[in-house]
Design an enzyme around this catalytic site. Structure first.
Site, PDB file in Angstrom:
ATOM      1  CB  CYS A  40      -0.887  -0.013   1.245  1.00 38.06           C
ATOM      2  SG  CYS A  40      -1.908   1.459   1.452  1.00 38.06           S
ATOM      3  CB  CYS A 110      -9.578  -3.820 -11.586  1.00 37.85           C
ATOM      4  SG  CYS A 110      -9.238  -2.625 -12.863  1.00 37.85           S
TER       5      CYS A 110
END
Length: 123
Positions: A40, A110
């Protein structure tokens, strides 16, 4: 005590904090298939391994699995899709789709390139 997160550019904030989307085929990881893993951008939680990545030709990096416990699924505000966020900081990653039969696992995360940082395997 509040966790300290990485500083984000205005464009990273637009996508990660305000649930935006980068333009298709513009992200730096769309066509990257090197060995490593993705974390992240905001909190550095490991999200995906390179072996989960596959070429979907949709314009964004696609993965058919995540590192266990790293990604949360939440109903999208549009009521039709499932949003995926980092399980640690709730940063917006993208959306998950099922039933496309692009891989044996029949799932596609995605993900916006801008939501992640790639960490290459050490040689």
């Amino acid at each position: 005590m509040k966790e300290k997160f990485n500083p984000l550019t205005l464009e990273e904030q637009r996508v990660i904090l305000h649930k935006g989307t980068e333009h298709p085929f513009t992200g730096e990881y769309t066509d990257l298939f090197d060995g490593g893993y993705y974390v992240c951008k905001q909190c550095e939680t490991p999200l995906y391994r390179s072996e989960h990545k596959f070429p979907s030709h949709c314009g964004w990096p696609s993965f058919d699995d995540e590192i266990e416990g790293s990604v949360k699924r939440v109903p999208d505000a549009d009521g039709r899709r499932i949003e995926i966020v980092c399980s640690n900081c709730d940063g917006h990653l993208g959306h998950v789709f099922e039933g496309e039969y692009l891989t044996e696992k029949n799932i596609r995360h995605c993900v916006n390139s801008i939501s992640m940082t790639f960490v290459a395997n050490e040689k």
